[in-house]
Design an enzyme around this catalytic site. Structure first.
Site, PDB file in Angstrom:
ATOM      1  N   HIS A  45       2.143  11.569  -5.037  1.00 61.89           N
ATOM      2  CA  HIS A  45       0.710  11.673  -5.290  1.00 61.89           C
ATOM      3  C   HIS A  45      -0.050  11.092  -4.105  1.00 61.89           C
ATOM      4  CE1 HIS A  45       0.816   7.400  -6.252  1.00 61.89           C
ATOM      5  NE2 HIS A  45       1.685   7.628  -7.223  1.00 61.89           N
ATOM      6  N   HIS A  48       0.898   7.782  -2.514  1.00 65.86           N
ATOM      7  CA  HIS A  48       2.029   7.843  -1.584  1.00 65.86           C
ATOM      8  C   HIS A  48       1.584   8.354  -0.212  1.00 65.86           C
ATOM      9  CE1 HIS A  48       4.462   8.444  -5.460  1.00 65.86           C
ATOM     10  NE2 HIS A  48       4.865   7.293  -4.963  1.00 65.86           N
ATOM     11  N   ASP A 192       0.209  -3.929  -3.408  1.00 66.82           N
ATOM     12  CA  ASP A 192       0.724  -4.447  -4.677  1.00 66.82           C
ATOM     13  C   ASP A 192       2.194  -4.849  -4.571  1.00 66.82           C
ATOM     14  OD1 ASP A 192       1.539  -1.821  -4.336  1.00 66.82           O
ATOM     15  OD2 ASP A 192       1.294  -1.271  -6.440  1.00 66.82           O
TER      16      ASP A 192
END
Length: 406
Positions: A45, A48, A192
């Site tokens: 997606h 990425h 993250d």
């Protein structure tokens, strides 16, 4: 200008483990680095895509990328940013997704002649002996330090399973293995992943007393902090079957004015002088910058032909053009020429459910040939297809479809 400066200028870099050393290394050496991708779906997606663009900039500067596919870590699932435990995936599902990822990545990264590598961490993680891992790696991890990591904090109140707790160790072991086998000295990834990435840096430095580094990239968010890349159908997928090139183009064509310059910098290879020039446009003129953004990103993902089609379809719908050939088309059977419109649009995945379709009709948000549909029981008729062979549907303000008979 080194690639570090390029990444920084374009807005990729969020955190770095050893900035001075990394700067010097990237200026003086050609290194091997890696980015990991867990195959939790059958398509990459747009989140990425940020990582792939960073990887492409690094490769253009002469550094060798490793795309690490998570055939092993995908069996566990990353708890980072999740309120609940991820669904456990089967090996067959993971392997299918890996094959899909390989095809998509090859559009952006040059894997010919050893210029980049694609490896699967299932090759080493799935055959690990648990006791050996504890002895070899476990002694280098402090549980206290792990529990303080941001990637685990969100799950603490609801309960963090021991199963997921091992993810950080697995990711660190990946970096250690790539360092040992391919002289990989740098891990890159989303912000993250900071805690997981630092764990790999520290494992290599403690176990082998050799330099290792990490750089995190900023996550793709709007100017007010919301995550970008979400549509009414879910993630903004790179697979044309999951998100059509037209819908993909429209997403970028309609981003907030304040996000245009950032997206141009992160998601295209346009020179920064051009990015700043386009990003400075105001009011109506910013739409010209949005057209450039939408075209360039769609061209990179789906190719020039599909990008050109998306432009033509948009001009036909919004610019008064007569060419409807490239407008997203829904094909129905002869039998469906008299079916209820709600049933047809739900079957064609325009709506996720009949209830959703009826709600939009009640809100006067669904149009057929530029007239609002007022009756949820409205049925198509053969006469609607008589004039030009198709029926134009508008969902909301900007979603268009053309219904034709096969």
């Amino acid at each position: 200008m080194s690639v570090f400066d390029v990444l920084q200028e374009r807005g990729f870099i969020a955190q770095v483990s050893h900035e001075d050393e990394i700067r010097e290394m990237l200026e003086k050496k050609k290194i091997t680095f890696y980015i990991g991708f867990d195959p939790t779906a059958d398509s990459l997606h747009v989140g990425h895509f940020i990582a792939l663009m960073a990887m492409a900039h690094m490769q253009r500067a002469g550094h060798r990328p490793i795309a690490l596919l998570g055939g092993g870590t995908g069996m566990i699932g990353d708890p980072s940013g999740k309120d609940d435990m991820r669904k456990m995936l089967t090996p067959e599902f993971i392997n299918h997704n890996i094959e899909c990822f390989k095809k998509q990545m090859s559009k952006f990264i040059d894997f010919s002649d050893g210029k980049a590598l694609m490896v699967n961490n299932g090759d080493w993680l799935l055959s690990l002996n648990y006791v050996n891992l504890l002895r070899e790696v476990g002694t280098h991890f402090s549980v206290n330090h792990m529990l303080a990591a941001e990637c685990y904090k969100k799950r603490w109140d609801k309960g963090l399973t021991f199963f997921e707790f091992n993810y950080m160790i697995m990711q660190a072991y990946d970096f250690y293995t790539l360092h040992k086998n391919y002289n990989c000295v740098l891990e890159m990834g989303g912000d993250d992943q900071w805690s997981n990435m630092l764990a790999g840096v520290e494992l290599i430095r403690r176990k082998d007393q050799k330099p290792a580094f990490c750089i995190t990239c900023k996550l793709l968010t709007t100017s007010d902090g919301r995550k970008m890349g979400k549509t009414e159908k879910g993630a903004l997928w790179l697979d044309a079957e999951k998100c059509s090139p037209y819908d993909f183009y429209q997403y970028w064509r309609n981003v907030d004015d304040s996000d245009v310059e950032k997206c141009l910098a992160l998601l295209t290879f346009l020179p920064m002088e051009e990015v700043r020039r386009l990003g400075a446009y105001k009011d109506e003129k910013i739409n010209e910058a949005k057209k450039v953004l939408a075209y360039e990103v769609t061209r990179l993902i789906h190719g020039q032909e599909e990008a050109d089609k998306a432009v033509k379809a948009t001009e036909a719908l919004f610019g008064g053009g007569a060419d409807m050939e490239n407008v997203p088309t829904l094909e129905i059977s002869e039998a469906d020429k008299t079916a209820k419109l709600v049933d047809v649009l739900t079957a064609q995945k325009v709506f996720g459910s009949k209830r959703e379709a009826r709600q939009m009709i009640a809100q006067r948000g669904l149009y057929l040939n530029n007239a609002a549909v007022e009756d949820a029981e409205f049925a198509l008729t053969p006469e609607l297809f008589a004039e030009d062979g198709g029926v134009l549907i508008r969902k909301g303000k900007k979603k268009y479809y053309r219904i034709v008979v096969k």
